[in-house]
Design an enzyme around this catalytic site. Structure first.
Site, PDB file in Angstrom:
ATOM      1  N   ASP A 207      31.221  27.807  -4.148  1.00 24.31           N
ATOM      2  CA  ASP A 207      30.140  27.678  -3.144  1.00 24.31           C
ATOM      3  C   ASP A 207      30.626  26.797  -2.004  1.00 24.31           C
ATOM      4  O   ASP A 207      31.669  26.161  -2.117  1.00 24.31           O
ATOM      5  CB  ASP A 207      28.899  27.017  -3.787  1.00 24.31           C
ATOM      6  CG  ASP A 207      29.263  25.715  -4.498  1.00 24.31           C
ATOM      7  OD1 ASP A 207      29.558  25.774  -5.694  1.00 24.31           O
ATOM      8  OD2 ASP A 207      29.302  24.651  -3.838  1.00 24.31           O
TER       9      ASP A 207
ATOM     10  N   ASP B  99      28.854  24.169  -1.035  1.00 25.28           N
ATOM     11  CA  ASP B  99      27.975  23.017  -1.193  1.00 25.28           C
ATOM     12  C   ASP B  99      26.741  23.227  -0.289  1.00 25.28           C
ATOM     13  O   ASP B  99      26.092  24.278  -0.399  1.00 25.28           O
ATOM     14  CB  ASP B  99      28.730  21.714  -0.904  1.00 25.28           C
ATOM     15  CG  ASP B  99      28.049  20.517  -1.538  1.00 25.28           C
ATOM     16  OD1 ASP B  99      27.494  20.662  -2.634  1.00 25.28           O
ATOM     17  OD2 ASP B  99      28.051  19.441  -0.929  1.00 25.28           O
TER      18      ASP B  99
HETATM   19  N1  LIG Z   1      28.721  22.008  -4.737  1.00 32.42           N
HETATM   20  C1  LIG Z   1      29.097  21.427  -5.865  1.00 32.42           C
HETATM   21  N2  LIG Z   1      28.948  20.095  -6.040  1.00 32.42           N
HETATM   22  C2  LIG Z   1      29.360  19.506  -7.190  1.00 32.42           C
HETATM   23  N3  LIG Z   1      29.899  20.171  -8.230  1.00 32.42           N
HETATM   24  C3  LIG Z   1      30.057  21.494  -8.102  1.00 32.42           C
HETATM   25  N4  LIG Z   1      30.567  22.418  -8.917  1.00 32.42           N
HETATM   26  C4  LIG Z   1      30.492  23.606  -8.304  1.00 32.42           C
HETATM   27  N5  LIG Z   1      29.940  23.494  -7.080  1.00 32.42           N
HETATM   28  C5  LIG Z   1      29.665  22.176  -6.931  1.00 32.42           C
END
Ligand SMILES: Nc1ncnc2[nH]cnc12
Ligand SMILES: CSC[C@H]1O[C@H](OP(=O)(O)O)[C@H](O)[C@@H]1O
Length: 311
Positions: A227, A229
């Site tokens: 992703d 975030d």
């Molecule tokens: N955006 C994110 N923040 C923290 N841990 C994660 N693991 C996968 N995506 C994450």
């Protein structure tokens, strides 16, 4: 299926720690399931011993596999018993760990499903996780300037690039931000981490990497981006569904990548590296407390971790 044996006689120098979406290693033969109790408690899961037929030397090598969040993903990042995990792996002979992690990307160029072999970490955990084996009257300070093992990283990068064009996109370096969680970051935090030069973010690399260093185990994480975030303006904010969706869709690439790494590490050429001969005995130089003043409890625990070191 018949229950697996609960003991294993051979040496097991290499372990894989699986994270979110990687609770087992498909395609490997399971030969034992070890329930190990350590002075720091029970590990996240039983350690599965797998047999891997190495394509370079035709040998069958044993690999240990541990599921970081437990067999049913029942342990939050701050509940992972990292000291028990690392101690249990060391007790069966593990000297090299490939740790897998699902991460958020903090850089446009690191797209969901890309892999990253990080070379730096920024610690944003909040001191709620036990993070050292050395306490209660026995103080030690280990070097951690380079938190990962460059020798293992080099092998991992070569393996990743051998799959270039076959669905695996690899970024050779990166700084991983380890946040506390379990809630994801705020948008302000996400922007701040980008301004710090963070490449990816997770909740798992610490204290795992610190404890591996204290235990003289060569440790390298392989990250898979799932992703952007919450900093990215045109992409939806991270959700567990998004993370799991990308992990599932990219599972075959992850499996092929890990298999290539295990093949390479199991070859005769890398036996010294995998045994972490370059780290063996290093802890003795980090201990600050003179032996006559070591706490009894600490000494008992450290003797379990390093049998024969401190007689
Ligand atoms: N955006 C994110 N923040 C923290 N841990 C994660 N693991 C996968 N995506 C994450
Ligand atoms: C389920 S999203 C957050 C979760 O995913 C990562 O897990 P792991 O590193 O074990 O693959 C991240 O660190 C968080 O624990």
């Amino acid at each position: 299926m018949a229950a697996l044996p609960t003991t294993y006689e051979g040496s097991v120098p290499i372990a894989v720690i699986g994270g979110t979406g990687l609770r087992e290693l498909p395609g490997f033969t399971q030969v034992a399931s070890l329930s190990i109790s350590t002075p720091w408690g029970e590990p996240s899961s039983p350690i599965t011993i797998l047999h891997h037929h190495c394509k370079h030397n035709d040998k069958v090598v044993a690999i240990a596999f541990l599921s970081r969040h437990g067999p049913h993903h029942q342990l939050a990042p701050h509940e992972v018993p990292a000291r028990a995990n690392i101690a249990a792996l060391r007790s069966i002979g593990v000297r090299s760990i490939i740790a897998f992690s699902a991460v958020g990307s903090l850089q446009e160029a690191i797209k969901p499903r890309d892999f990253v072999v990080p070379d730096q970490v920024i610690d944003r955990t909040k001191g709620v996780r036990p993070w050292t084996f050395f306490e209660d009257g026995m103080v030690a300070h280990v070097p951690f300037a380079d938190p990962f093992d460059e020798g293992i990283a080099k092998v991992v990068r070569e393996c990743g690039h051998s799959l270039d064009g076959e669905g695996v996109v690899l970024h050779d370096r990166g700084t991983i931000i380890c946040m506390e969680g379990p809630q994801f970051s705020t948008r302000a935090e996400s922007h701040m981490y980008r301004s710090w030069g963070g490449s990816v973010i997770n909740m798992s690399v610490l204290p795992e990497a610190k404890l591996a260093r204290e235990a003289e185990i060569a440790y390298q994480m392989i990250c898979m981006s799932t992703d952007y975030d919450c900093w990215h303006e045109t992409t939806a904010d991270v959700t567990v569904e998004m993370v799991m969706g990308h992990m599932k869709a990219n599972a075959d690439n992850a499996r092929r990548f890990i298999t290539a790494v295990l093949d390479a590490l199991a070859s005769d050429e890398h036996s010294e590296l995998v045994q972490a001969k370059h780290l063996a005995g290093s802890i003795k130089f980090g201990i600050s407390t003179p032996q006559p003043h070591w706490g009894t409890e600490a000494q008992k625990k450290l003797n379990w971790l390093f049998p024969g070191y401190f007689q």
